[in-house]
Design an enzyme around this catalytic site. Structure first.
Site: not given
Ligand SMILES: C/C=C/C(=O)SCCNC(=O)CCNC(=O)[C@H](O)C(C)(C)COP(=O)(O)OP(=O)(O)OC[C@H]1O[C@@H](n2cnc3c(N)ncnc32)[C@H](O)[C@@H]1OP(=O)(O)O
Length: 251
Positions: A106, A126, A60, A103
């Site tokens: 999921e 999460e 998400a 998500g």
């Molecule tokens: C019901 C459902 C609930 C949920 O799903 S809650 C969300 C759960 N997901 C997470 O917690 C994952 C969050 N993301 C991360 O931890 C990391 O990403 C990764 C480990 C997956 C990958 O890391 P890397 O390869 O270093 O990429 P990067 O530089 O972190 O990401 C590239 C750009 O994508 C944005 N981004 C990544 N995941 C999300 C997200 N889930 N929501 C919004 N933005 C996201 C970042 O911030 C960044 O952006 P910028 O280049 O501006 O710094």
């Protein structure tokens, strides 16, 4: 558009399309996916869902979620997506091309088959945000890989490799990165050659095993078996076998 869709030989290919955000699922994407699933349901024999860029989906959209009130989440949230997928009778193949987290995993687990590229990483991170999974990451995951492995993933938030996912039974097949879509299409076409009606009945029955008692599941299986047996395609398939020819399925 947050989603790109094409239909090739009655196979729908849905590409999540926010690569700069690792295909994080925002409300716009939820609405786009719901609309596309509704459009595809009368048109295709199977759907493949994959991600543009280096991720399947990182879950998400955290930025959007942080800005939502409790009322927004309960009233809107991502429920329309999970409902649309649950009501989709054709098989959906998740082709995991990279990070598949939160998500995103999921979403994959709401599909019927999961194929992963070797470089894909999977998990429920999460907990690192101070929250827990909210769309199947504690339930579908636990029923798929068992309590202790699910605890490990949900409580640590660590991402695992595609091969570890395969060993846990979370991934059906791992393929070299460049072979991912080829394999997904091959499988979709193979399923597409079967009776569409029988495929729907089989999908419904297998999915039932995850959300019911054994007896209720067996009852539904028997009902679907009788329906398939009496269906036009069922009769054609059995006749074709006895006549040693290829069946001509209608659905
Ligand atoms: C019901 C459902 C609930 C949920 O799903 S809650 C969300 C759960 N997901 C997470 O917690 C994952 C969050 N993301 C991360 O931890 C990391 O990403 C990764 C480990 C997956 C990958 O890391 P890397 O390869 O270093 O990429 P990067 O530089 O972190 O990401 C590239 C750009 O994508 C944005 N981004 C990544 N995941 C999300 C997200 N889930 N929501 C919004 N933005 C996201 C970042 O911030 C960044 O952006 P910028 O280049 O501006 O710094």
């Amino acid at each position: 558009m947050t989603v790109q869709v094409e239909v090739k030989d009655r196979i729908g290919i849905v590409r999540l399309n926010r690569p700069e955000r690792l295909n994080a699922i925002n409300m716009e994407m939820v609405h786009d996916l719901v609309r596309e699933f509704n459009r595809l349901k009368g048109e295709v024999k199977a759907v493949i869902i994959t991600g543009n860029g280096k991720a399947f989906s990182a879950g998400a959209d955290v930025k959007e979620m942080l800005g939502m009130s409790l009322e927004d989440v309960v009233r809107e949230g991502h429920m329309p997506l999970w409902d649309a997928m649950r009501g989709f009778r054709k098989p959906i193949i998740a082709a995991l091309n990279g990070v598949t987290a939160g998500g995103g995993l999921e979403l994959a687990m709401a599909c019927d088959v999961i194929i992963a590229a070797e470089s894909a990483r999977l998990g429920q991170p999460e907990i690192n945000l101070g929250i827990i999974p909210g769309a199947g990451g504690t339930q579908r995951l636990t029923r798929t890989i068992g309590k202790y492995r699910a605890m490990d993933l949900v409580l640590t938030g660590r991402l695992i490799s595609a091969w570890d996912g395969y060993r846990m039974g979370l991934v059906d097949k791992v393929v070299p990165d460049e072979a991912l879509m080829r394999e997904a299409l091959r499988l979709a076409r193979e399923i597409g050659e079967r009776s569409g009606f029988a495929v729907e009945l089989g999908k419904e029955a297998v999915n039932k095993a995850l959300d019911t008692t054994l007896q209720q599941g067996l009852d539904l299986e028997r009902r679907n078996f009788y329906v398939s047996l009496m269906s036009e395609d069922g009769k054609e398939g059995m006749k074709a076998f006895l006549e040693k020819r290829k069946p001509q399925f209608k659905s």
